[in-house]
Design an enzyme around this catalytic site. Sequence first.
Site, short mmCIF file in Angstrom:
data_model
loop_
_atom_site.label_atom_id
_atom_site.label_comp_id
_atom_site.label_asym_id
_atom_site.label_seq_id
_atom_site.Cartn_x
_atom_site.Cartn_y
_atom_site.Cartn_z
N LYS A 251 -15.74 6.25 -9.08
CA LYS A 251 -14.69 5.85 -8.65
C LYS A 251 -14.97 4.30 -7.81
O LYS A 251 -15.79 4.46 -6.80
CB LYS A 251 -13.75 6.64 -7.70
CG LYS A 251 -12.58 5.92 -6.92
CD LYS A 251 -11.85 7.31 -6.12
CE LYS A 251 -10.85 6.55 -5.43
NZ LYS A 251 -10.39 7.77 -4.50
N ASP B 53 -16.10 11.68 -2.67
CA ASP B 53 -15.26 10.44 -2.44
C ASP B 53 -16.11 9.84 -1.14
O ASP B 53 -17.37 10.24 -0.94
CB ASP B 53 -14.03 10.74 -2.06
CG ASP B 53 -12.99 9.44 -2.39
OD1 ASP B 53 -13.13 8.49 -1.48
OD2 ASP B 53 -12.44 9.18 -3.26
N ASP B 54 -15.51 9.00 -0.56
CA ASP B 54 -16.30 8.28 0.76
C ASP B 54 -17.05 9.21 1.50
O ASP B 54 -16.62 10.58 1.92
CB ASP B 54 -15.02 7.43 1.32
CG ASP B 54 -15.61 6.35 2.15
OD1 ASP B 54 -16.79 6.13 2.34
OD2 ASP B 54 -14.87 5.50 2.64
N CYS C 185 -9.76 1.25 -8.33
CA CYS C 185 -9.16 1.80 -7.39
C CYS C 185 -9.32 0.47 -6.33
O CYS C 185 -10.62 -0.34 -6.16
CB CYS C 185 -9.76 2.87 -6.57
SG CYS C 185 -9.21 3.21 -5.14
N TRP D 10 0.77 -1.24 0.07
CA TRP D 10 -0.10 -0.04 0.00
C TRP D 10 1.07 1.19 -0.06
O TRP D 10 1.97 1.45 0.73
CB TRP D 10 -0.90 0.01 1.45
CG TRP D 10 -1.58 1.27 1.39
CD1 TRP D 10 -2.76 1.35 0.51
CD2 TRP D 10 -1.58 2.48 2.01
NE1 TRP D 10 -3.36 2.77 0.83
CE2 TRP D 10 -2.44 3.30 1.62
CE3 TRP D 10 -0.43 2.68 3.06
CZ2 TRP D 10 -2.59 4.72 2.49
CZ3 TRP D 10 -0.75 4.15 3.60
CH2 TRP D 10 -1.58 4.99 3.31
N ASP E 137 -14.19 1.47 -5.68
CA ASP E 137 -12.97 1.14 -4.66
C ASP E 137 -13.27 -0.40 -4.13
O ASP E 137 -14.18 -0.68 -4.37
CB ASP E 137 -13.02 2.24 -3.62
CG ASP E 137 -11.65 2.69 -3.07
OD1 ASP E 137 -10.92 1.69 -3.21
OD2 ASP E 137 -11.55 3.56 -2.25
N MET E 138 -11.96 -0.64 -3.63
CA MET E 138 -11.99 -2.12 -2.99
C MET E 138 -10.80 -2.29 -1.95
O MET E 138 -9.88 -2.19 -2.40
CB MET E 138 -11.83 -3.03 -4.24
CG MET E 138 -11.97 -4.72 -3.86
SD MET E 138 -10.54 -5.19 -3.31
CE MET E 138 -10.72 -6.85 -3.37
N ASN E 139 -11.18 -2.23 -0.74
CA ASN E 139 -10.21 -1.80 0.25
C ASN E 139 -9.56 -2.67 1.17
O ASN E 139 -9.16 -2.26 2.25
CB ASN E 139 -10.70 -0.46 0.94
CG ASN E 139 -10.51 0.89 0.20
OD1 ASN E 139 -9.39 1.00 0.06
ND2 ASN E 139 -11.58 1.50 0.15
N ARG F 12 -9.35 -3.37 7.36
CA ARG F 12 -10.11 -2.09 7.23
C ARG F 12 -11.59 -2.01 8.11
O ARG F 12 -12.43 -1.43 7.33
CB ARG F 12 -10.11 -1.19 5.99
CG ARG F 12 -10.22 0.13 5.99
CD ARG F 12 -10.60 0.88 4.83
NE ARG F 12 -10.53 2.38 4.81
CZ ARG F 12 -10.91 3.05 3.94
NH1 ARG F 12 -11.85 2.72 3.08
NH2 ARG F 12 -10.77 4.35 4.20
N ASP G 258 -2.45 5.13 -3.29
CA ASP G 258 -2.96 6.40 -2.52
C ASP G 258 -2.07 7.41 -2.04
O ASP G 258 -2.16 8.18 -1.43
CB ASP G 258 -3.55 5.55 -1.16
CG ASP G 258 -4.88 5.05 -1.03
OD1 ASP G 258 -5.58 5.49 -2.16
OD2 ASP G 258 -5.36 4.69 -0.33
#
Length: 779
Positions: free
Chosen positions: A477, A367-368, A527, A200, A479-481, A444, A549
Amino acid sequence: MIRQFGDTFVLDTENTTYCMKKLVTGQMEHLYYGKKLYIDREEDVLSLVEKHEFAPGNTNIYDSDHPQYSLEDMRLEMSSYGKGDIREPFIETVHDDGAMTDDFIFESAVIEDGRQKLSVMPCAYDDEKTVNELTIILADKNYGLKLELHYCVFEGRDVITRYSKLINESESDVRLKRLMSMQLDFEDSGYVFTTFNGGWAREMNRHDTLIYAGKHVNSSYTGSSSSRANPFVMLSHEDTSEDHGDCYGFNLVYSGNHYEACEVSSFNKTRYVSGINPQSFEFLIQKGEAFETPEAVMTYSPYGFNGMSQIMHEFVRECIVRGKWKHKVRPVLLNSWEAAYFDINESRLLKLAKAGKDVGVELFVMDDGWFGTRNDDKQSLGDWYVNKKKLPQGISGLCKKINDMGLDFGIWVEPEMVNVNSNLYKEHPEWVIEIPGKPHTEGRNQRILDFANPQVVEYMTNVMSDVFSSAAISYVKWDMNRIFSDYYSKYLPKERQGECAHRYILGLYSMMETLTQKYPDILFEGCAAGGNRFDLGILSYFPQIWASDDTDALYRVNGMTGYSYGYPMSVVSAHVSACPNHQTLRTTPLATRFNVAAFGVCGYECNLCDMSKNDLLEIKEQISIYKNWREVLMYGTFYRGRCGNVHEWTCVSKDRKRAVGMIMQELVQPNIQFEQFFPKGLEEQAKYKFFNRDLRYNIKGFGDLVNTASPIHIKQDSVLHNVISKFVTMPGECEEYTSSGSVLMAGVKLKQGFAATGYNDNTRYYQDFGSRIYFMEMI
Ligand code: DGJ
């Protein structure tokens, strides 16, 4: 072009040749892959065939009719364990009787115009140039299995792709433990295996491993293609450089656990295999069923790493990326994440958007933080309804206001995930990847939805459709965290748990396919905590990916260089952010942050509302420069120059009329005054104007040296110093030369750099992490 001469198959692209021949024992012998060969008859390849008279000692003879052949010392198009080849296998199965030996030999071959599509995974295509496909069909001597080796020849691209398919024509089930997409055997050793590793916020660091013996593996088991080990790799020689020497490039059109191994046998032969990671993989193939691998991409160039990269760039741009955005320049966006994190609400977002509009931003991205009770990363993933406290007029209300400012509107989602603290988890715990009744390892604070279950995919596809239809959303966007742990699909029976990771990716692809088809105008950006899923599978649906990031310019110049080996800059999303940088706490010049980001899909991710007037003016100028040059930057031919303390990039338009160059230094070398910039790719004889942008420097950059020029004493960082710095700036050097491409490429001697013996406007103010961007226009 694909030609068959008796038992020999010759695959030609414009500048490369690949060939193979059936052995008397029935296996396919690999003969050659590299620079183009001119072959017209079967006899022409005889010099490429290995001459076997007696098998080497302490090896196994494949069959008694052919005592000269030991499979351990052959170059093969595919191999398996059990018949004497003890190297990395292409396939591993467990048959109904418990045996693990396969014995595939040639049965037939088919040559087709065009190519077949893969049935459940994305694959490369070519709308403009010829593609042909060769299928070699092999049959197992003992178990009624068929194995197809597919070769797609992208003639005008200098790329050959491979995939394979196992078909169970037997009467019983077979357990597939491994099936690679490609295998390539070389007759010699001493190749440099280059992989791109990291983690990361530090993706894509280049690592070179010289292999004379043993095995080096590049693989991921994160459930994604991963930031730990990207599936793009290279094989080259020790003396290969950026512009000279042999270079092979390989990639996989796949987003899950992958595997690339390079092994040297005791006979000095090198084998490269690549495909789905066999780690914990097992697929049950019942009678009449088939299993298809992802597609592997390979290319060769004699013109070094740049030569290979440029082939890959063109291939990704033309044969992987698809849809409306394929050839379109991307809008300059402003993303709310580093500006506000979860602390968003309508008025804050509108202020930020307005500040973006004022400097020339074209797209504002929320974003989030906009849904459920998402005030931190512990909750609400899965609950994709708007938080009315933050956005009282919903997404559509906010979107309308943003659109009224003259900006497009984009949104962030993370559809594959769920927090335990969410309504979705409470309602459907059976939809989550976790081992029933066992504690789960968290990442996360979230868990992964079971996309191996088609019902989950359908549900989330509908939920996302509702989000994307809720307003005039022009960018998403995705995402996949987190990475996978405790692999377990509650949907699959216990004997099929080895299928979970791969079926997840198939479910993901089906969802991406539906949504990108349904919303063709939306610009999707992949992402995964930055670059944890940066691969050709994602790029088959989404035309760009958030590369990391880490927005620190020093990391980025290295990371983007890493990406540039296998991916064009038009798919690498890059943002200018605040300093000290949020990931490294490093301070780099604003100009450098832009100069680096401009070579990717450039955007901004910082709180413009808090920025100084001078910084906003600088950003406004950056965006206007970018708009003027982005066509060249996104779709030009990209060249790497030096890479070390000095980094150099050049991007040249297809017609070679315009080019942009970038030079950046990591650390100042004291008392080194001279530097050159080496552009690449210009037309040798054509005349170009070479110039830089207007530069002005904040006097605070000189610290208390200001007193060497000031009539009154100025205490460093005093109110006076700050006030003066608002009104007085130092002019930077101007570089302007007109000459032929050949002269410029011999090295443009830049103005003398600051080295503590004086400063004027013909001196380069060039501190740690300093950089310049240069423009070249044919006249
Ligand atoms: C990880 C991404 O890479 C960031 O850019 C940001 O979108 C956060 N997730 C949001 O949670």
